[in-house]
Each structure stands twice: as structure tokens, then as C-alpha cells.
Write a protein that holds these residues in place. Structure first.
Motif, mmCIF file in Angstrom:
data_model
loop_
_atom_site.group_PDB
_atom_site.id
_atom_site.type_symbol
_atom_site.label_atom_id
_atom_site.label_comp_id
_atom_site.label_asym_id
_atom_site.label_seq_id
_atom_site.Cartn_x
_atom_site.Cartn_y
_atom_site.Cartn_z
ATOM 1 N N THR A 102 65.889 -44.163 90.612
ATOM 2 C CA THR A 102 66.813 -43.666 91.449
ATOM 3 C C THR A 102 67.232 -42.244 91.108
ATOM 4 O O THR A 102 67.069 -42.071 89.785
ATOM 5 C CB THR A 102 68.138 -44.615 91.371
ATOM 6 N N PRO A 103 67.750 -41.553 91.792
ATOM 7 C CA PRO A 103 68.382 -40.097 91.354
ATOM 8 C C PRO A 103 69.246 -40.138 90.090
ATOM 9 O O PRO A 103 69.240 -39.550 89.197
ATOM 10 C CB PRO A 103 68.870 -39.576 92.713
ATOM 11 N N LEU A 105 73.441 -49.599 79.735
ATOM 12 C CA LEU A 105 74.361 -50.270 80.869
ATOM 13 C C LEU A 105 74.410 -49.389 82.325
ATOM 14 O O LEU A 105 74.323 -49.958 83.205
ATOM 15 C CB LEU A 105 75.958 -50.211 80.366
ATOM 16 N N THR A 106 74.602 -48.083 82.036
ATOM 17 C CA THR A 106 74.508 -47.338 83.128
ATOM 18 C C THR A 106 73.260 -47.365 84.052
ATOM 19 O O THR A 106 73.355 -47.434 85.086
ATOM 20 C CB THR A 106 74.775 -45.724 82.884
ATOM 21 N N VAL A 107 72.056 -47.257 83.348
ATOM 22 C CA VAL A 107 70.639 -47.442 84.171
ATOM 23 C C VAL A 107 70.580 -48.545 84.768
ATOM 24 O O VAL A 107 69.973 -48.877 85.683
ATOM 25 C CB VAL A 107 69.786 -46.629 83.085
ATOM 26 N N TYR A 108 71.108 -49.764 84.009
ATOM 27 C CA TYR A 108 70.905 -50.868 84.683
ATOM 28 C C TYR A 108 71.441 -51.207 85.707
ATOM 29 O O TYR A 108 71.055 -51.754 86.835
ATOM 30 C CB TYR A 108 71.207 -52.135 83.374
ATOM 31 N N ALA A 126 68.610 -40.291 82.577
ATOM 32 C CA ALA A 126 67.255 -40.133 81.673
ATOM 33 C C ALA A 126 67.166 -38.701 81.149
ATOM 34 O O ALA A 126 66.724 -38.824 80.009
ATOM 35 C CB ALA A 126 65.995 -40.511 82.538
ATOM 36 N N VAL A 127 67.537 -37.794 81.765
ATOM 37 C CA VAL A 127 67.399 -36.291 81.327
ATOM 38 C C VAL A 127 68.383 -36.139 79.997
ATOM 39 O O VAL A 127 68.157 -35.610 79.016
ATOM 40 C CB VAL A 127 67.809 -35.465 82.388
ATOM 41 N N GLY A 128 69.649 -36.680 80.445
ATOM 42 C CA GLY A 128 70.633 -36.617 79.457
ATOM 43 C C GLY A 128 70.226 -37.507 78.080
ATOM 44 O O GLY A 128 70.594 -36.824 77.058
ATOM 45 N N ARG A 140 68.836 -53.391 91.100
ATOM 46 C CA ARG A 140 68.681 -53.795 92.578
ATOM 47 C C ARG A 140 67.899 -52.747 93.372
ATOM 48 O O ARG A 140 67.942 -52.970 94.656
ATOM 49 C CB ARG A 140 69.895 -54.084 93.141
ATOM 50 N N ALA A 141 67.635 -51.701 92.941
ATOM 51 C CA ALA A 141 66.777 -50.405 93.734
ATOM 52 C C ALA A 141 65.387 -51.032 94.074
ATOM 53 O O ALA A 141 64.711 -51.668 93.176
ATOM 54 C CB ALA A 141 66.910 -49.218 92.984
#
Length: 231
Positions: A178-179, A138-141, A185-187, A146-147
Motif C-alpha cells: 500500500t502507499p 504496528l502501523t504497517v500491520y 518503509a521509507v521512514g 487486509r490489503a
């Protein structure tokens, strides 16, 4: 009924509220799902979801303050010993990491566990992976779709990426650009390694125990009964 004097007020409070707070975290996750996935034209439902999410976060904040009060410690000392509570207050989508505390609180009301140790580890890791994977998707989407130059365009892409990341496969067909997406992704990588290691270790230990029991039951090749000393 006798009261256990060894149980502190904080522990007694945690036993009572962990399960309701877990359900509250699922409500928060559902509200966030509406916020992230609702079409732009569904402004009404999105506004309701924002209100529900804020109410749930206020519940989490009140719970944090109660824990701080019952601990009898200063804020700095409380942060050292309850860092996970602080993390999930700032990032409520990480509340699945508290599943172990939820299980401990529920189990404290029973005399014996219903599941074996290995089954408990696998169940915790599996449930945690599903909830964290969904929250991460959800968060990464929301951060990526839209990036400019994004490869994660749909929620299906985000779910696929979450499965790749949590299982440490990493095909590389969809990646965050995106940052914020890369921080997520790291988490997810760290959580995936930890959960996969827990499941693999527990499963391997279970196999060793099963084979050990089979070897103990098998009679020696020289005909001696199990446990007998060689002549």
C-alpha cells in the motif's frame, strides 16, 4: 538554592516535563497497540483505547502550545527551531525520536553521567530502534494486513519486516504494497541507517580508544620506558 539565570523558562519547563511526557508516549503506544491488534469482536476495549489515545494526543498538543508560548517566538520561527516537536505532534508514534531530549532533561538534574559517551549512544540508539521498530510494525500491520495481495498478514510478519528494514537487510520475503505502508518503509529505512550508523561509529570509536590505551601501556620493544625519547 540558587537559580541559574542562564536557564530559560522553556528549558526549565522541558526539564520538568520530558520524563512524564515519555511515559505518556508509552501509554499512547499501548493504546494504539490495542487499536491495531484487538480482534474485531473486542469493540469495548478498542473504544477505550481510542479514548486513551485521544487524551494522550491532547496532552501532547497542550505541551506543544506551552512550548510555543514559552519560546516567545512566532509560529514560523518556532517551527524552524522545533521541527521535531512538530513532527511528533502530527505523528505521535515517532515520539521515541525524542529520547535524546528525555535523556538530556534527566541528566541535567545530575552532576555527572552514569554511563560513558559510547554506552549512552548505543543505549539511545538501541532503545530508539526497539520503540520505532515496534511502532512501525504496528502501523504497517494496520495498513497492510487486509490489503489485496498483501504479504504482511500477521503482526509477526510485521515485526519480522520491521527488523529487516531497520537493520537494512531487506530479504524481500514480506514487503508493503500500500502507499501508506511504503511511506512507512521509507521512514524506517532512514531511521535504520541513522541508528545503525550511530551504533557502528560509537562502537568503532570505543575499540580505537581501547587499543590506543593498550598501546600506550605497552613498553617499547627496545626496552625504553613508555614516553621516553629514543637515544
Amino acid at each position: 538554592m540558587d537559580v541559574d539565570d542562564t536557564v530559560t523558562p522553556l528549558q526549565h519547563y522541558e526539564r520538568r516535563v520530558e520524563l512524564p511526557l515519555f511515559w505518556a508516549s508509552l501509554v499512547f503506544l499501548a493504546a494504539y497497540s490495542v487499536i491495531a491488534l484487538a480482534p474485531d469482536g473486542e469493540r469495548f476495549w478498542r473504544d477505550i483505547a481510542v479514548v486513551v489515545a485521544l487524551v494522550m494526543w491532547a496532552v501532547f498538543a497542550a505541551d506543544y502550545l506551552v512550548r510555543l508560548r514559552l519560546s516567545g517566538r512566532r509560529l514560523r520561527g518556532f517551527l524552524r527551531t522545533h521541527w521535531l516537536d512538530t513532527v511528533v505532534l502530527v505523528l505521535p508514534l515517532l515520539r521515541p525520536l525524542r529520547l535524546l531530549k528525555v535523556y538530556t532533561a534527566v541528566q541535567s538534574r545530575r552532576e555527572t553521567p552514569k554511563l560513558s559517551l559510547h554506552a549512552r549512544v548505543i543505549s539511545y540508539a538501541g532503545t530508539g530502534a526497539v520503540l520505532l521498530g515496534y511502532a512501525g510494525a504496528l502501523t504497517v500491520y494496520q495498513a497492510e494486513h487486509r490489503a489485496p495481495g498483501a504479504t504482511i498478514r500477521t503482526f509477526g510478519d510485521a515485526l519480522w519486516w520491521a527488523c529487516e528494514t531497520l537493520t537494512t537487510v531487506g530479504y524481500g520475503d514480506v514487503t508493503p504494497v500500500t502507499p501508506l505502508g511504503r511511506m512507512i518503509a521509507v521512514g524506517m529505512m532512514i531511521c535504520g541507517l541513522a541508528l545503525l550508523g550511530a551504533v557502528t561509529g560509537s562502537f568503532s570509536s570505543w575499540l580505537v580508544q581501547v587499543f590506543t590505551r593498550e598501546d600506550e601501556k605497552r613498553p617499547p620493544e627496545d626496552g625504553r620506558p613508555p614516553g621516553a625519547e629514543p637515544s
